[in-house]
Write a protein that holds these residues in place. Structure first.
Motif, short mmCIF file in Angstrom:
data_model
loop_
_atom_site.label_atom_id
_atom_site.label_comp_id
_atom_site.label_asym_id
_atom_site.label_seq_id
_atom_site.Cartn_x
_atom_site.Cartn_y
_atom_site.Cartn_z
N VAL A 127 0.80 -24.89 -26.61
CA VAL A 127 1.96 -25.69 -26.23
C VAL A 127 3.22 -24.83 -26.29
O VAL A 127 3.37 -23.99 -27.16
CB VAL A 127 2.08 -26.93 -27.14
CG1 VAL A 127 2.34 -26.54 -28.58
CG2 VAL A 127 3.16 -27.87 -26.64
N TYR A 166 6.75 -23.78 -27.25
CA TYR A 166 7.48 -24.09 -28.49
C TYR A 166 8.65 -25.04 -28.26
O TYR A 166 8.89 -25.94 -29.07
CB TYR A 166 7.98 -22.80 -29.14
CG TYR A 166 8.78 -23.04 -30.41
CD1 TYR A 166 8.12 -23.22 -31.63
CD2 TYR A 166 10.17 -23.10 -30.39
CE1 TYR A 166 8.84 -23.45 -32.79
CE2 TYR A 166 10.89 -23.34 -31.54
CZ TYR A 166 10.22 -23.52 -32.74
OH TYR A 166 10.93 -23.76 -33.89
N SER A 217 5.57 -30.22 -28.86
CA SER A 217 5.11 -29.13 -29.74
C SER A 217 5.27 -29.52 -31.20
O SER A 217 5.92 -28.83 -31.98
CB SER A 217 5.89 -27.84 -29.45
OG SER A 217 7.26 -28.02 -29.72
N ILE A 270 0.02 -28.31 -32.39
CA ILE A 270 0.24 -26.88 -32.63
C ILE A 270 -1.00 -26.20 -33.21
O ILE A 270 -1.06 -24.97 -33.24
CB ILE A 270 1.46 -26.63 -33.56
CG1 ILE A 270 1.19 -27.12 -34.98
CG2 ILE A 270 2.71 -27.28 -32.98
CD1 ILE A 270 2.27 -26.73 -35.98
N VAL A 282 0.55 -22.01 -30.05
CA VAL A 282 1.92 -22.20 -29.58
C VAL A 282 2.31 -21.01 -28.72
O VAL A 282 1.99 -19.86 -29.05
CB VAL A 282 2.91 -22.38 -30.75
CG1 VAL A 282 4.33 -22.63 -30.23
CG2 VAL A 282 2.48 -23.52 -31.67
N THR A 313 7.00 -22.46 -37.20
CA THR A 313 5.64 -22.97 -37.01
C THR A 313 4.80 -22.72 -38.25
O THR A 313 4.01 -23.57 -38.67
CB THR A 313 4.98 -22.30 -35.79
OG1 THR A 313 5.76 -22.59 -34.62
CG2 THR A 313 3.57 -22.80 -35.58
#
Length: 373
Positions: free
Chosen positions: A98, A100, A105, A110, A114, A147
């Motif tokens: 996905v 960011y 996201s 995630i 990402v 993340t």
């Protein structure tokens, strides 16, 4: 009675399917983890859609052959999937990484990976300033840091570390813009070229990249694939503005790429020896793309100089792909989709070499082998 059994079977299959999807996201005990993608427009999946920037691909006919979007533009700078998309599919990632900056996201999305990539971005922070906004590699790694904290919350710190370090792959495809939209850029770069030699500029690139990759390592990245810079002197844009023949490429641009690529290979050897537990895989994109350009007919292509979608000059290489562009008939017969980027057909060939190829193009292991380390 048969209808009841049929409905029961359908419900059982639906539950099994849903259970598989949930377990794929939650499971931290085995199998492939996430695909984390960093770089430039070669692997952008749409982050630039959310930036006020001149570098965008969320306009037709970009994405015309991308099945996942029904042929609608997504921000990918090609007619279909990127190398990152294709590699992720073959490695067994059930969903595309996905973007960011995309609204979705968050949460379990995630866990599949990402994409932090930004068209126009580079290793150096000044790269791509002509586009006004873009995400350089430093900012992309800042985003991964965010993340990384989310993974701790989703899985717990111990499982998160295992998921990221043992089961996930970090892909970095960057460097071309540092030449095309920085060092070689007309007018804006004249001062830089007067004050800094090619050796000095490449030194800066390598030193920056060393720090950036080490920072990812400190955030628990262990499996890396790093792409070198392709033959940027052979792209339709360069051939058009320099008015070259079909079998010619811009010598200076390719020499800079080759010089940087030699230094990059040395850097990856250095990091493999210096960072315990890490595996840095070298993707020889330069030779891969040059092979397609030189021997294009062998791979079923009919054109290796002209952009399928673009306008301006002999190779349609000046104006980027958009709604008013001229588009070729055989999109799978062109090496280049637009003035800068490969077609999906070319991306497929490149991706398969990275996944399954030998050490000429991917070393010390290919991506299938890296996944299983």
């Amino acid at each position: 009675m048969a209808a009841v059994k049929s409905w029961s079977l359908a419900l059982v299959l639906l539950c099994i399917s849903l259970s598989h999807l949930v377990n794929a996201a939650d499971d931290s005990s085995g199998g492939f983890g996430a695909s984390f993608i960093f770089g430039d427009s070669l692997v952008d999946a749409g982050n630039n859609n959310y930036l006020p920037t001149f570098s965008r691909a969320n306009i037709p006919p970009n994405g015309i052959d991308f099945k996942a979007s029904g042929g609608m533009p997504t921000g990918r700078y090609t007619n279909g999937g990127t190398i990152g998309d294709i590699v992720g599919e073959d490695l067994g990632v059930p969903n595309y990484a996905v973007s960011y900056l995309a609204p979705n996201s968050t949460g379990k999305a995630i866990l599949y990976g990402v994409n932090y990539v930004s068209g126009g971005g580079g290793i150096m922070n000044a790269t791509g300033r002509i586009f006004v906004n873009r995400l350089g590699l430093d900012i992309q790694i800042d985003f991964f840091n965010n993340t990384r904290k989310q993974f701790d919350k989703l899985l717990g710190s111990s499982k998160a570390k295992d998921y990221i370090s043992r089961r996930s792959i970090f892909s970095v495809t960057i460097g071309a813009n540092d030449f095309l939209n920085n060092y070689l850029l007309p007018v804006l770069s004249i001062g830089a070229r007067i004050s800094e030699s090619p050796d000095g500029f490449i030194d800066d690139m390598i030193n920056h990249l060393r720090n950036q990759l080490t920072r990812l390592y400190q955030l628990d990245a262990r499996k890396f694939v790093i792409g070198n810079v392709g033959p940027i002197g052979c792209i339709p844009y360069q051939k058009t503005i320099n008015q070259l023949d079909e079998n010619e490429c811009v010598d200076m641009a390719n020499k800079l790429a080759t010089q940087y690529n030699g230094r990059l290979k040395d850097l990856l050897t250095e990091l493999n020896g210096k960072l315990p537990g890490a595996t840095f895989v070298h993707a020889n994109v330069y030779d891969l793309v040059m092979e397609l350009i030189t021997n294009y007919q062998k791979y079923g292509f009919t054109a290796a100089s002209k952009a399928c979608c673009g306008n301006g000059g002999q190779y349609a290489g000046i104006i980027p792909c958009g709604p008013t562009s001229t588009m070729c008939n055989g999109r799978d017969k062109h090496v280049f989709w637009d003035p800068y980027h490969p077609s999906e057909a070319a991306n497929l060939i490149i991706a398969r070499q990275l996944l399954y190829g030998g050490t000429k193009y991917i070393s010390p292991v290919n991506l299938k082998q890296l996944r299983n380390l």
